[in-house]
Design an enzyme around this catalytic site. Structure first.
Site, mmCIF file in Angstrom:
data_model
loop_
_atom_site.group_PDB
_atom_site.id
_atom_site.type_symbol
_atom_site.label_atom_id
_atom_site.label_comp_id
_atom_site.label_asym_id
_atom_site.label_seq_id
_atom_site.Cartn_x
_atom_site.Cartn_y
_atom_site.Cartn_z
ATOM 1 N N GLU A 179 -25.730 -33.840 -79.707
ATOM 2 C CA GLU A 179 -26.608 -34.863 -79.159
ATOM 3 C C GLU A 179 -27.389 -35.489 -80.315
ATOM 4 O O GLU A 179 -27.689 -34.829 -81.306
ATOM 5 C CB GLU A 179 -27.575 -34.184 -78.186
ATOM 6 C CG GLU A 179 -28.654 -35.064 -77.579
ATOM 7 C CD GLU A 179 -29.673 -34.251 -76.786
ATOM 8 O OE1 GLU A 179 -30.285 -34.801 -75.868
ATOM 9 O OE2 GLU A 179 -29.860 -33.044 -77.099
ATOM 10 N N LYS A 219 -26.761 -38.794 -70.244
ATOM 11 C CA LYS A 219 -27.443 -37.544 -69.905
ATOM 12 C C LYS A 219 -28.224 -37.674 -68.599
ATOM 13 O O LYS A 219 -29.027 -38.596 -68.423
ATOM 14 C CB LYS A 219 -28.392 -37.180 -71.046
ATOM 15 C CG LYS A 219 -29.104 -35.848 -70.899
ATOM 16 C CD LYS A 219 -29.977 -35.609 -72.135
ATOM 17 C CE LYS A 219 -30.694 -34.277 -72.103
ATOM 18 N NZ LYS A 219 -31.552 -34.121 -73.310
ATOM 19 N N CYS A 229 -27.241 -31.058 -73.627
ATOM 20 C CA CYS A 229 -28.454 -30.294 -73.915
ATOM 21 C C CYS A 229 -29.131 -29.739 -72.652
ATOM 22 O O CYS A 229 -28.648 -28.785 -72.059
ATOM 23 C CB CYS A 229 -29.411 -31.141 -74.740
ATOM 24 S SG CYS A 229 -30.625 -30.169 -75.688
#
Length: 266
Positions: free
Chosen positions: A44, A110, A146
């Site tokens: 990321e 995300k 993440c």
């Protein structure tokens, strides 16, 4: 029908300058291709590390930075997964994974934003909404980023969509117990979804100030039974693992958690 895939996790430390980070992508993509990998995964925020004004660095998926990644993937003959930032409508950005090369051009935004441990990602980042699964080298690959790794339902949805492997680029926040949590969560999500998990974090920076999540390293690959197949330490490096998806079918026959789970109303 099973397939195999060789995957490399490029645990780098991205900096504040997107052009310099492209050089890291080029170096590691070529090394992964030389190792015979089908796909190389970067963390990321590969485009530009967290901390500071990321909005001014955001570019669209058809912009110069993404096109440079496409050229690197094409020249190396490999699929590249790299974290970048794209403009959002409300003066924020989206935290985007670019997946490109070998006939693939896709992206994932995300979904779960890191509003935790004193950091508020949602101040500058707008959430995505759509899970992504694509075919890479004959393997169904899902994507998460993440903080997503703390939410089992997303990984189970990816399993429902046919994912045999889930790739998780990250820039994990440091702190007491955070490395243990990272490893535990990767193994747990493998068990939740009965998929392989390949989680690639930013290497731990030499020096860090403030509370921006900059990485702790310890990139990891887990089997559908939660077994650790390989893991790096905190320093920059590359982990290359062969994955045979026949194990996914076998595990789902003996441990059918996706089939057996119950759905509850919110």
């Amino acid at each position: 029908m099973s397939s195999s895939i060789r995957i490399s996790l490029a645990q780098i430390t991205s900096g504040e300058h997107p052009a310099e980070n492209l050089e890291l992508i080029d170096t590691h993509a070529r090394a992964a291709a030389h190792a015979g990998s089908d796909v190389v995964v970067f963390p990321e925020a590969t485009m530009r590390c967290f901390g500071g004004p990321i909005r001014k660095f955001a570019q669209p998926l058809d912009g110069e930075w993404a096109d440079a990644v496409r050229s690197i993937a094409s020249d190396a003959g490999i699929t590249v997964v790299a974290g970048m930032f794209t403009p959002a409508a409300d003066d924020r950005v989206t935290n985007t994974l670019l997946v490109t090369g070998q006939g693939i051009d896709a992206s994932y935004d995300k979904i779960h934003l890191f509003d935790a441990f004193g950091f508020a990602e949602s101040d500058t980042v707008a959430p995505g909404s759509d899970p992504l699964v694509v075919d890479i080298a004959g393997v169904r690959v899902g994507f998460a980023t993440c903080y997503d790794i703390r939410f089992p339902a997303l990984f189970q949805k990816l399993g429902d969509l046919g994912a045999e492997l889930v790739v998780v680029p990250a820039s994990w926040g440091s702190g007491d117990g955070k490395v243990d949590q990272w490893t535990l969560l990767a193994r747990a999500r493998a068990l939740d979804s009965t998929t392989f998990i390949a989680a690639c974090d930013q290497a731990e920076p030499a020096a860090a100030e403030g509370n921006a999540p900059l990485g702790v390293g310890h990139s990891i690959v887990c089997s559908p039974t939660g077994e650790i197949l390989g893991q790096l330490d905190a320093t920059p490096g590359m982990l290359t693992i062969d994955i045979d998806t026949a194990m996914v079918d076998a595990v789902r026959k003996t441990l059918p958690v996706l089939k057996n789970r119950k759905h509850f109303d919110a």
